[in-house]
Design an enzyme around this catalytic site. Sequence first.
Site, mmCIF file in Angstrom:
data_model
loop_
_atom_site.group_PDB
_atom_site.id
_atom_site.type_symbol
_atom_site.label_atom_id
_atom_site.label_comp_id
_atom_site.label_asym_id
_atom_site.label_seq_id
_atom_site.Cartn_x
_atom_site.Cartn_y
_atom_site.Cartn_z
ATOM 1 C CB CYS A 36 -6.688 1.717 4.464
ATOM 2 S SG CYS A 36 -5.902 0.345 5.999
ATOM 3 C CB CYS A 44 -0.875 -0.062 1.338
ATOM 4 S SG CYS A 44 -1.390 1.338 2.130
ATOM 5 C CD GLN A 64 -10.456 -12.593 19.576
ATOM 6 O OE1 GLN A 64 -9.654 -12.015 19.427
ATOM 7 N NE2 GLN A 64 -10.568 -13.150 20.876
ATOM 8 C CB CYS A 87 0.710 -2.880 7.502
ATOM 9 S SG CYS A 87 -0.811 -2.964 7.079
ATOM 10 C CE1 TYR A 134 -7.987 -10.535 32.774
ATOM 11 C CE2 TYR A 134 -7.474 -12.796 32.598
ATOM 12 C CZ TYR A 134 -7.260 -11.688 33.195
ATOM 13 O OH TYR A 134 -6.475 -11.393 34.310
ATOM 14 C CB CYS A 169 -3.509 -10.606 21.187
ATOM 15 S SG CYS A 169 -3.729 -9.564 22.654
ATOM 16 C CG ASP A 206 -8.730 -14.081 24.787
ATOM 17 O OD1 ASP A 206 -7.564 -13.378 24.756
ATOM 18 O OD2 ASP A 206 -9.610 -13.836 23.810
ATOM 19 C CB CYS A 251 0.593 3.696 7.606
ATOM 20 S SG CYS A 251 -0.890 3.197 8.513
HETATM 21 C C1 LIG Z 1 -8.477 -9.994 24.498
HETATM 22 S S1 LIG Z 1 -10.131 -9.684 25.144
HETATM 23 C C2 LIG Z 1 -10.684 -11.257 25.046
HETATM 24 C C3 LIG Z 1 -12.155 -11.296 24.697
HETATM 25 C C4 LIG Z 1 -12.881 -12.573 24.554
HETATM 26 N N1 LIG Z 1 -12.231 -13.827 25.041
HETATM 27 C C5 LIG Z 1 -13.186 -12.760 22.982
HETATM 28 O O1 LIG Z 1 -12.704 -13.601 22.677
HETATM 29 O O2 LIG Z 1 -13.981 -12.059 22.717
HETATM 30 C C6 LIG Z 1 -9.768 -9.203 26.718
HETATM 31 C C7 LIG Z 1 -11.010 -8.701 27.586
HETATM 32 O O3 LIG Z 1 -10.517 -8.468 28.865
HETATM 33 C C8 LIG Z 1 -11.397 -7.690 29.718
HETATM 34 N N2 LIG Z 1 -10.493 -7.207 30.885
HETATM 35 C C9 LIG Z 1 -9.341 -6.694 30.503
HETATM 36 N N3 LIG Z 1 -9.084 -6.405 32.076
HETATM 37 C C10 LIG Z 1 -10.067 -7.177 32.715
HETATM 38 C C11 LIG Z 1 -9.955 -7.447 34.284
HETATM 39 N N4 LIG Z 1 -9.062 -6.969 35.168
HETATM 40 N N5 LIG Z 1 -11.059 -8.193 34.541
HETATM 41 C C12 LIG Z 1 -11.908 -8.772 33.746
HETATM 42 N N6 LIG Z 1 -11.946 -8.451 32.601
HETATM 43 C C13 LIG Z 1 -11.005 -7.586 32.008
HETATM 44 C C14 LIG Z 1 -11.528 -6.571 28.562
HETATM 45 O O4 LIG Z 1 -12.940 -5.917 28.774
HETATM 46 C C15 LIG Z 1 -11.648 -7.614 27.297
HETATM 47 O O5 LIG Z 1 -12.966 -7.769 26.851
#
Ligand SMILES: C[S@@+](CC[C@H](N)C(=O)[O-])C[C@H]1O[C@@H](n2cnc3c(N)ncnc32)[C@H](O)[C@@H]1O
Length: 369
Positions: A81, A3, A207, A12, A236, A326, A299, A9
């Site tokens: 983009c 791009c 995601q 990427c 999470y 991630c 996660d 930018c």
């Molecule tokens: C990487 S995302 C994962 C979301 C989910 N597993 C998905 O695949 O859609 C991380 C999540 O952690 C939550 N989060 C961050 N810090 C947190 C905490 N201290 N306690 C609870 N949730 C938290 C955020 O709101 C977010 O939704």
Amino acid sequence: MLCKHFPKCGGCQIQNLLYDKQIEYKINRFIDIFKREPDEVIKSPKIIYYRNRMDYVVGPNYEVGLKEYGKWYSYVNIDECFLQSPESNIIRNKFREFIINKNLKPWDTKNYTGFIRYIVIREGKFTNERIVNIITYKTDNLEYYKNIFFEFYNEIKNYINSFYWTINDTISDVSYGNINYLLYGEKYIKEKALDNFYYISTNSFYQPNSYTAEILLKYVREFTDPNENDIIYDLYSGSGFYAIEIGKYSNYVYAVDNNKENFEMFNLNKEINNVKSVKFLLSNVENLEKINADKIIVDPPRPGINKKVIRKILESNAKKIVYVSCYPETQKRDIDILINKGNYKLENIILVDQFPHTYHMETIALLSK
Ligand SMILES: C[S@@+](CC[C@H](N)C(=O)[O-])C[C@H]1O[C@@H](n2cnc3c(N)ncnc32)[C@H](O)[C@@H]1O
């Protein structure tokens, strides 16, 4: 694909490499971190127009685009983009034209002056639904700006289902705020993953690559191997992306997340997918008194699992932990603790290329004992 905004930018970083070379680069990065090869490497089914969310920042000279990599005050004015969609390009470019024509002052992050801060576009790749949210600083002329923004809505209405205005009245340079006006259309949009539908609001978590999201979902289900009587915690959990799927197989699934918008979406997700038993705990994971689980899905955001949470996971003695990340550096740190202090064994770890053209990757690890 190369791009014209590359390499300035920040969107990427490795777009100059052919896709197979990008994968090689990520495998090497993986090996550097984990000191082993991934058990499986999964490419993104789509390498352009794969992102379902873009947060285009507005710079002080009417740039609308992304920031230069690692520079908080250098803006790249983007007119094309390949990350989101052709429609996203049209909307962003029309927005720039609009704010220039209407003489709407861009927010200046250095001097804390101006008004227009971001335009966020989210879309359901499998539903073709789209939400646009304009983020501004505060104003005393609410009605005046609602009318102005309605003019912009009229320019883009054929591309969108939902149109919002959010006020971020703080000096933090973020694309969300606590005052949200639905100016037109549906309150939420939806996205599909495998057989499930998920609601998405202006700022709930989903995601970012809808195509690999389905792959994550499939592997998390497979690694978790849910049975009817398993007690399963999804820590999470966002708006219950994994918990909803797992809830089709297990009667005792608990999703834990601290974000109210995610909680709201979770309730809708539960309804639309007819998964009745899953419960949501709106809480910081570290504030859970106890994690009484047979299996845990975790996660976390980039900093990884909070130390208190690791301790609670160890105390739970869960027989399986499915760790999605991630940010492999913090995942490796946490996995080592779980192995050393909890006698877990790393059964499987896979690399999913969730973010083509960037050096980011998603990894899913299965630990068991
Ligand atoms: C990487 S995302 C994962 C979301 C989910 N597993 C998905 O695949 O859609 C991380 C999540 O952690 C939550 N989060 C961050 N810090 C947190 C905490 N201290 N306690 C609870 N949730 C938290 C955020 O709101 C977010 O939704």
